[in-house]
Design a protein around this motif. Structure first.
Motif, PDB file in Angstrom:
ATOM      1  N   ILE A 145      13.759   9.340  -5.129  1.00 54.23           N
ATOM      2  CA  ILE A 145      12.904   9.639  -3.978  1.00 54.23           C
ATOM      3  C   ILE A 145      12.102   8.406  -3.588  1.00 54.23           C
ATOM      4  N   ILE A 205      15.539  14.860  -3.458  1.00 56.30           N
ATOM      5  CA  ILE A 205      14.297  15.620  -3.314  1.00 56.30           C
ATOM      6  C   ILE A 205      14.451  17.000  -3.913  1.00 56.30           C
ATOM      7  N   SER A 260      11.017   2.751   4.663  1.00 58.24           N
ATOM      8  CA  SER A 260       9.786   2.151   5.189  1.00 58.24           C
ATOM      9  C   SER A 260       9.937   0.649   5.342  1.00 58.24           C
ATOM     10  N   VAL A 286       0.845  -1.194   0.000  1.00 60.36           N
ATOM     11  CA  VAL A 286       0.000   0.000   0.000  1.00 60.36           C
ATOM     12  C   VAL A 286       0.882   1.248   0.000  1.00 60.36           C
ATOM     13  N   LEU A 287       1.968   1.169   0.768  1.00 63.59           N
ATOM     14  CA  LEU A 287       2.874   2.300   0.857  1.00 63.59           C
ATOM     15  C   LEU A 287       3.504   2.619  -0.502  1.00 63.59           C
ATOM     16  N   PHE A 327      14.200  16.930  -7.611  1.00 65.35           N
ATOM     17  CA  PHE A 327      12.982  16.307  -8.160  1.00 65.35           C
ATOM     18  C   PHE A 327      13.289  14.987  -8.864  1.00 65.35           C
ATOM     19  N   VAL A 342      14.316   5.866  -1.893  1.00 69.16           N
ATOM     20  CA  VAL A 342      14.682   6.189  -0.514  1.00 69.16           C
ATOM     21  C   VAL A 342      13.513   5.912   0.426  1.00 69.16           C
ATOM     22  N   VAL A 343      12.331   6.411   0.071  1.00 66.60           N
ATOM     23  CA  VAL A 343      11.183   6.236   0.964  1.00 66.60           C
ATOM     24  C   VAL A 343      10.870   4.757   1.152  1.00 66.60           C
ATOM     25  N   LEU A 347       1.409   9.912  -4.652  1.00 66.45           N
ATOM     26  CA  LEU A 347       1.527  11.154  -3.877  1.00 66.45           C
ATOM     27  C   LEU A 347       2.525  12.100  -4.548  1.00 66.45           C
ATOM     28  N   LEU A 377       1.572  16.059  -6.494  1.00 68.30           N
ATOM     29  CA  LEU A 377       2.036  17.376  -6.064  1.00 68.30           C
ATOM     30  C   LEU A 377       2.345  18.250  -7.270  1.00 68.30           C
ATOM     31  N   PRO A 378       2.099  19.560  -7.128  1.00 65.76           N
ATOM     32  CA  PRO A 378       2.248  20.452  -8.273  1.00 65.76           C
ATOM     33  C   PRO A 378       3.709  20.788  -8.580  1.00 65.76           C
ATOM     34  N   ALA A 379       4.522  19.789  -8.824  1.00 68.09           N
ATOM     35  CA  ALA A 379       5.915  20.057  -9.186  1.00 68.09           C
ATOM     36  C   ALA A 379       6.105  19.749 -10.667  1.00 68.09           C
ATOM     37  N   TYR A 419      12.473  11.712  -9.124  1.00 67.56           N
ATOM     38  CA  TYR A 419      11.407  10.826  -8.622  1.00 67.56           C
ATOM     39  C   TYR A 419      11.853   9.392  -8.335  1.00 67.56           C
ATOM     40  N   ALA A 438       0.967   4.417  -2.475  1.00 67.06           N
ATOM     41  CA  ALA A 438       0.743   5.757  -1.934  1.00 67.06           C
ATOM     42  C   ALA A 438       1.879   6.699  -2.319  1.00 67.06           C
ATOM     43  N   VAL A 439       3.128   6.253  -2.117  1.00 66.00           N
ATOM     44  CA  VAL A 439       4.264   7.130  -2.398  1.00 66.00           C
ATOM     45  C   VAL A 439       4.308   7.496  -3.869  1.00 66.00           C
TER      46      VAL A 439
END
Lengths: 293, 341
Positions: free
Chosen positions: B310, B302, B318, B19-20, B305, B313-314, B27, B31-33, B307, B23-24
C-alpha cells in the motif's frame, strides 16, 4: 459581440437548467420516499431468479394490473442472480448513495469553511500549518486513499462519510480562504472593527456569510463526485456491505451475469447513477455560471 | 533562469514527498485495522499471533517501524536505499511488483489521453467558434455529461454492447488473448514490447484488447477536456487581439488557430492534472477489464492489508503526480517567462 454571446449562453442554459433541477428533485424525492414506492423488500430474495424485465409492450397492461391489484407485482427491472428485485433495489439505493454523498459534503463544508475562515482571517503559524496540511491531503490520490481509509477502518457508511470528508474538506478550505483573503481588508470589516466588535465576532458575522458563496457552488459539483466515489468503492468491494442496496455494488454483482446476456441487473443501476450525477453536474454548472466569478 | 526555477520547484516537490511519506506511513498505522489476524486468522493461538506480529515487524513501536522502513534492517536496505520493502502477501519485492504493474497503467492512460485530446480539442474549438450555436450547445452538454460519468458503469455497458451483443470487440480478459504468448518483458508496456520483439501481430492484438478500456476512459476524459477547451477558446476569442484580427478581416479559421494557441497554457495544466489523477484513478477500469496494472495491484494490496505494498503504491502515484506538476510548471515557464519570476 460579447454581450450577445453571453445572452445566448444564458438562453441556452434555460432548458438545461430545468433538466438538471428536475433530475436532482426526482433523486431527492426517491431518496426520501423510497420505502413507500418500492414493491419488494430490497434485501429479501424472491423465488424468481434472474427474471428478465417484462418487454416494454407489456408495460401498460402490467401497469394497469398493478393499479387494480390483480395478480403479483411485476419485476419492472427484472431480478438478479439471487432473486432480488432490481427495481426496488435501484430506488432504495438512491437513498443509500444520496445520504452518504450529502452527509460527506455537509461535514466537509462545515469543517472546510470554518477552517477556511480561520486560516484566511487569522494568519499565524498554526493556520499556516493547517493550510500546508490541507495541501498535503489534496496531493493524495483520491480513490486509492478513500479505499485505504474505508478498508482499514471498516466498511461502514460512517467511515465512508468520514473518509470523504477528509478528502473533500481541503477543497472547501481553499475556496473559502481565497474569498476571505479578498475580504479581510475591505472597508466594511474595518468599520466593524472600529465599532469595537471582537475579531472572532467579525469573522463569524461579516466574513463567513460573504465568503461561503463559492463553497455552495462547489457543493453541487462535489456531491456528484461523492456519489461516484461511494459507488466506485462498493464496486471494488471496499464500500457499504452487501446486501445494502447501493448502485456500485449492484453494478458489480450484475456484471458477473453480463456475459450470460443478463444485462438488466447492472444496466438499471448504471442508468440511475449516470442520470443522477449528470443532474448534479448540470446544477453545479448553472450555479457557477449564474453566481460564480 | 529556467534551471534555477526548475531546481527550486524540484526542492519543493521533494519536501512535499517526504512529508507525504511520513503521513502515509503513520496514517495507515493509525487506522483500527488488524493485519496480523488477517494473516493468521481470527482463531489463531496467542503464540502464533505474536509470531506473525513479529515477522511482520508490527511488534515494534510505530517510530521504530518507520526507522526500519526508512533505513532498513539486517535483510533490507530501506527507502533510503531505494527499496519499498517486501510484500506481506506475495513475499516478493514491492519495487519489482510496481516495476511490473506501473507500465501497464501508464500505457493504458497514455493511449486514452491521446484519443481524448485528439478528439476533445477539435470538438471544443468547434463549440467555441460560434458561441450560442447548435454546435456550442451540443459540446457543452456532451462535455458536462461525459465529464460527470462513472467510468465503471460505461465500461460494462460497452462490454455488453460491443462484446456480448455485437461480438466485434474482445472480452474483458486482460491485455492479450490467453492463448497468445506475451512478448519478452522489456518496458512492461505490451504494445511497446511487442514492437521491440518485432511482433506486429501481437502489437495489433494488444491494441485490439485495449480498445474497449481506451474507449471507456477517453469517453470520460473527453468531457473535462472539451469543456475546458471550449471555455478557454471562447474567452480568448473575446480578447483584444482577436477583435483586432476580426477588424483586420482575418478569416475565421486563422482566428481560431490563434485562439487555440493562446488557450494552450491552461489546457496543458488541466491535462497534466487529469493525467496525474488518472494514474490513481484507472483502478476501476483495470478491474473491469482484468488489466493487471497498478490499480488492480492497489485493490489487491488494500483488501489484503498489505502495508508495504500500500505504501509503495501511494508513494509511487504521489511521486509521479508531483513530477508531472513539476513538468507542467517548467513547460509553463518556458511558454511564458512571467511564470518563473
Amino acid at each position: 459581440m460579447t454581450d450577445v454571446a453571453v445572452e445566448k449562453d444564458q438562453d441556452s442554459l434555460g432548458v438545461l437548467a430545468w433538466i438538471g433541477i428536475g433530475i436532482v428533485s426526482v433523486a431527492i424525492f426517491l431518496a426520501v420516499f423510497s420505502p413507500w414506492l418500492i414493491p419488494y423488500d430490497p434485501t429479501q430474495a424472491t423465488e424468481n431468479v434472474s427474471t428478465p424485465p417484462p418487454p416494454l409492450s407489456a408495460w401498460p397492461s402490467l401497469f394497469w394490473q398493478t393499479i387494480v391489484g390483480d395478480g403479483p407485482t411485476p419485476h419492472w427491472f427484472g431480478t438478479d442472480a439471487s432473486g432480488l428485485d432490481v427495481f426496488s433495489r435501484t430506488i432504495e439505493a438512491t437513498r443509500t448513495d444520496l445520504i452518504i454523498a450529502l452527509s460527506a459534503n455537509i461535514v466537509s463544508v462545515i469543517i472546510g469553511v470554518s477552517l477556511g475562515v480561520i486560516s484566511g482571517y487569522f494568519r499565524n503559524i498554526w493556520t499556516e500549518t493547517l493550510l500546508r496540511t490541507s495541501d498535503l491531503l489534496q496531493s493524495f490520490p483520491v480513490f486509492i486513499t478513500a479505499m485505504i481509509l474505508v478498508a482499514l477502518a471498516g466498511r461502514s457508511w460512517v467511515n465512508i462519510v468520514l473518509a470523504m470528508s477528509f478528502l473533500y474538506a481541503p477543497i472547501y478550505l481553499r475556496l473559502t480562504r481565497t474569498e476571505v483573503l479578498a475580504l479581510r481588508d475591505r472597508s466594511f470589516i474595518e468599520a466593524a472593527r472600529a465599532l469595537g466588535k471582537t475579531e472572532f465576532g467579525i469573522a463569524r458575522q461579516h466574513i463567513l456569510p460573504n465568503a461561503i458563496g463559492p463553497s455552495l457552488i462547489q457543493f453541487s459539483v462535489t456531491i456528484g463526485f461523492a456519489i461516484l466515489l461511494t459507488a466506485g468503492l462498493s464496486f471494488v468491494g471496499a464500500g457499504v456491505r452487501p446486501p445494502t442496496p447501493e448502485w456500485g455494488s449492484m453494478i458489480a454483482t450484475g456484471a458477473t451475469q453480463l456475459v450470460l446476456g443478463d444485462w438488466w441487473p447492472s444496466l438499471f443501476p448504471g442508468i440511475a447513477i449516470s442520470v443522477t450525477v449528470f443532474g448534479f453536474a448540470v446544477c453545479g454548472h448553472i450555479l457557477e455560471k449564474r453566481y460564480g466569478r | 533562469m529556467i534551471w534555477r526555477f526548475t531546481l527550486r520547484r524540484l526542492a519543493v516537490g521533494l519536501v512535499q514527498l517526504s512529508v507525504l511519506i511520513v503521513a502515509v506511513f503513520f496514517l495507515i498505522r493509525l487506522l483500527p485495522a488488524d493485519p496480523v489476524s488477517r494473516f493468521v486468522g481470527l482463531n489463531a493461538s496467542p503464540e502464533a499471533y505474536a509470531l506473525a506480529e513479529q515477522s511482520l515487524g508490527l511488534d515494534l513501536p510505530a517510530l521504530e517501524q518507520f526507522e526500519v522502513f526508512l533505513f532498513g534492517d539486517d535483510e533490507e536496505v530501506g527507502l533510503v536505499g531505494g527499496e519499498l520493502g517486501t510484500s506481506w502477501v506475495t513475499g516478493s519485492s514491492v519495487n519489482q511488483e510496481i516495476r511490473q504493474y506501473l507500465p501497464v497503467t501508464l500505457e493504458l492512460i497514455t493511449l486514452s489521453f491521446l484519443i481524448a485530446v485528439g478528439l476533445g480539442v477539435p470538438i471544443g474549438v468547434l463549440g467555441a467558434v460560434n458561441p450560442g450555436g447548435a454546435a456550442d450547445k451540443g459540446t457543452l452538454i456532451y462535455g458536462l455529461f461525459a465529464g460527470s460519468q462513472p467510468e465503471f458503469s460505461w465500461g460494462i455497458i460497452f462490454i455488453f454492447v460491443f462484446f456480448v451483443v455485437l461480438g466485434i470487440a474482445p472480452g474483458p480478459l486482460g491485455r492479450l488473448s490467453p492463448l497468445t504468448d506475451p512478448p519478452d518483458f522489456v518496458t512492461g508496456a505490451i504494445t511497446i514490447d511487442a514492437l521491440l520483439a518485432g511482433r506486429v501481430d501481437i502489437f495489433l492484438e494488444a491494441l485490439w484488447y485495449l480498445s474497449l478500456p481506451i474507449l471507456t476512459l477517453s469517453f470520460v476524459l473527453s468531457g473535462p477536456i472539451i469543456k475546458m477547451v471550449r471555455e478557454n477558446v471562447a474567452q480568448t476569442m473575446n480578447a483584444d487581439f482577436m477583435f483586432y484580427g476580426q477588424a483586420a478581416g482575418l478569416p475565421r479559421g486563422i482566428l481560431a488557430r490563434d485562439a487555440l494557441r493562446a488557450a494552450f497554457a491552461p489546457a496543458l495544466t488541466l491535462i497534466g492534472i487529469l493525467f496525474g489523477f488518472m494514474i490513481g484513478g484507472a483502478v476501476l477500469i483495470e478491474s473491469i477489464f482484468s488489466i493487471s496494472g497498478l490499480g488492480q495491484y492497489a485493490i489487491r494490496s488494500i483488501l489484503a492489508f498489505d502495508y508495504p505494498a500500500i505504501q509503495g503504491v501511494v508513494l509511487t502515484i504521489s511521486a509521479l503526480t508531483l513530477l508531472i506538476y513539476l513538468a507542467i510548471d517548467v513547460c509553463q515557464a518556458l511558454l511564458d517567462p512571467r511564470v518563473s519570476v
